[in-house]
Design an enzyme around this catalytic site. Structure first.
Site, mmCIF file in Angstrom:
data_model
loop_
_atom_site.group_PDB
_atom_site.id
_atom_site.type_symbol
_atom_site.label_atom_id
_atom_site.label_comp_id
_atom_site.label_asym_id
_atom_site.label_seq_id
_atom_site.Cartn_x
_atom_site.Cartn_y
_atom_site.Cartn_z
ATOM 1 N N LYS A 204 13.026 24.638 44.406
ATOM 2 C CA LYS A 204 13.766 23.807 45.362
ATOM 3 C C LYS A 204 14.084 22.479 44.694
ATOM 4 O O LYS A 204 13.192 21.771 44.245
ATOM 5 C CB LYS A 204 12.931 23.602 46.621
ATOM 6 C CG LYS A 204 13.599 22.653 47.622
ATOM 7 C CD LYS A 204 12.836 22.598 48.930
ATOM 8 C CE LYS A 204 13.460 21.592 49.874
ATOM 9 N NZ LYS A 204 12.743 21.498 51.152
ATOM 10 N N LYS A 257 17.008 27.178 45.966
ATOM 11 C CA LYS A 257 17.677 26.322 46.946
ATOM 12 C C LYS A 257 18.082 25.019 46.299
ATOM 13 O O LYS A 257 17.243 24.425 45.622
ATOM 14 C CB LYS A 257 16.684 26.073 48.074
ATOM 15 C CG LYS A 257 17.182 25.174 49.163
ATOM 16 C CD LYS A 257 16.070 24.884 50.122
ATOM 17 C CE LYS A 257 16.585 23.849 51.098
ATOM 18 N NZ LYS A 257 15.547 23.222 51.831
HETATM 19 C C1 PBG Z 1 12.275 20.629 54.672
HETATM 20 C C2 PBG Z 1 13.535 21.354 54.377
HETATM 21 C C3 PBG Z 1 14.783 20.839 53.981
HETATM 22 C C4 PBG Z 1 15.666 21.911 53.963
HETATM 23 C C5 PBG Z 1 14.934 23.044 54.306
HETATM 24 N N1 PBG Z 1 13.624 22.685 54.552
HETATM 25 C C6 PBG Z 1 15.238 19.464 53.735
HETATM 26 C C7 PBG Z 1 14.685 18.657 52.677
HETATM 27 O O1 PBG Z 1 13.957 19.119 51.792
HETATM 28 O O2 PBG Z 1 14.972 17.466 52.738
HETATM 29 C C8 PBG Z 1 17.132 21.819 53.641
HETATM 30 C C9 PBG Z 1 18.014 22.883 54.237
HETATM 31 C C10 PBG Z 1 19.454 22.597 54.240
HETATM 32 O O3 PBG Z 1 19.970 21.596 53.704
HETATM 33 O O4 PBG Z 1 20.172 23.423 54.826
HETATM 34 N N2 PBG Z 1 11.532 20.204 53.600
#
Ligand code: PBG
Length: 336
Positions: A204, A257
């Site tokens: 991520k 992601k």
């Molecule tokens: C929580 C989380 C996030 C997303 C999924 N889980 C946001 C972040 O890390 O700030 C992002 C999902 C999206 O942008 O569609 N940690």
């Protein structure tokens, strides 16, 4: 024009829709879609997220309606995010057995026993400062000095166990703390949830494409950013090391992601690990596409279906997308 004497003419197989279909290599199917949904404890009617056309914060009952509707359109799984009325410094609502996520999971399980419920396991929506873990402050100025890895992992494990206890089919930690998959596997096992799979947000990245999500989940960090725990967008080899750790620690499925800007990572992860691999078509990717389509600059259906197919071509088994219900409906029409 004279005959060029070509032996190879790739266009031969593109000459008709029938031939093209015969040699098509990759297909997106409804069975590959996961729909993210937001449930909020703070509202009494569904509220559209301004930066995400077509996406709503839901009440418990409107979320169930939406989940049933997506399920009957053919979407097999949802990814649930919760927005609590109360945030604090220990994210207590994240692992409260009666928290918004836990309550909604229980109600969903009753309403749609065959819908696969994946819960996002993170602390950012539940912390008053919006970080994904427990923060330590520097003495003098009360600025956030750092996010404490091991203290955060403890709370994340409690959260995952509480989701499993409520009936979550899969838990999906999105925090990017070190060692959380191994710790979570042990906690789940100890609590009797040996058969609850972990979908790890394994690679991520600290991406600017999460902007609209933070409006939807009310989870933007109040100070600082997430760069000390999420990955540098410049790093591909490090993504493979992150995934390797999560696989060793017991992840059942792995996620990359964001999605489209990181298709190279999806490809490398699938090639290297051969794990069930999930790509997250994140909020900013969705909103860009919807905004351009709303302006008439691109064709929404064609671009979304092309995007989904591109994820499959890159090696993704499953795609998380805010457009899942719509895509499933289009796929049914096109097949029927
Ligand atoms: C929580 C989380 C996030 C997303 C999924 N889980 C946001 C972040 O890390 O700030 C992002 C999902 C999206 O942008 O569609 N940690």
């Amino acid at each position: 024009m004279a005959d060029l004497g070509l032996i190879h003419r790739p266009r031969r197989l593109r000459a008709s829709a029938q031939l093209r279909t015969l040699v098509r290599e990759n297909h997106i199917r409804k069975e590959h879609l996961i729909l993210p949904l937001f449930v909020s404890e703070k509202i009494s009617a569904p509220a559209e997220v301004k930066s995400m056309p077509g996406v709503h914060q839901h009440t418990e009952s409107s979320l169930i309606e939406e989940a049933l509707c997506a399920h009957s359109a053919g979407v097999p799984a949802i990814l649930l995010f919760g927005i609590p009325a109360h945030k604090d410094a220990s994210a207590s609502q994240a692992y409260d057995p009666n928290g918004i996520v836990q309550r909604t999971v229980r109600a969903l399980k009753k309403a749609a026993p065959k819908l696969v419920i994946i819960t996002d396991v993170c602390l950012c929506e539940f912390m008053h400062h919006g970080h994904c873990g427990v923060t330590r402050f520097d003495g003098e100025r009360h600025h956030i000095a750092h996010v404490d890895n091991d203290a955060s992992v403890e709370l994340l494990c409690k959260t995952a166990v509480s989701h499993a206890a409520a009936g979550a089919d899969i838990v999906a930690p999105s925090d990017m703390m070190d060692g959380r998959i191994g710790a979570m596997r042990r906690s789940l096992d100890l609590a009797g949830f040996q058969n609850t799979p972990i979908l790890s947000y394994a690679a991520k990245f600290a991406s600017a494409f999460y902007g609209p999500f933070r409006d939807a989940a009310e989870s933007a960090p109040q100070a600082g950013d997430r760069k000390s725990y999420q990955m540098d967008p410049a790093n591909g080899a490090e993504a493979l090391r992150e995934v390797a750790l999560d696989v060793q620690e017991g992840a059942d499925m792995v996620m990359v992601k964001p999605g489209l800007p990181y298709l190279d990572v999806v490809w490398r992860v699938k090639e290297r690990f051969q794990m069930p691999t999930v790509a997250y078509h994140v909020s900013g990717e969705y909103s860009m596409l919807m905004a351009a389509a709303a302006n008439g600059w691109i064709d929404r259906k064609a671009c979304l279906l092309e995007t989904m197919t591109a994820f499959k071509r890159a090696g993704a088994d499953l795609v998380i997308t805010y457009a899942a219900k719509q895509v499933a409906a289009w796929l049914s029409e096109d097949q029927g």
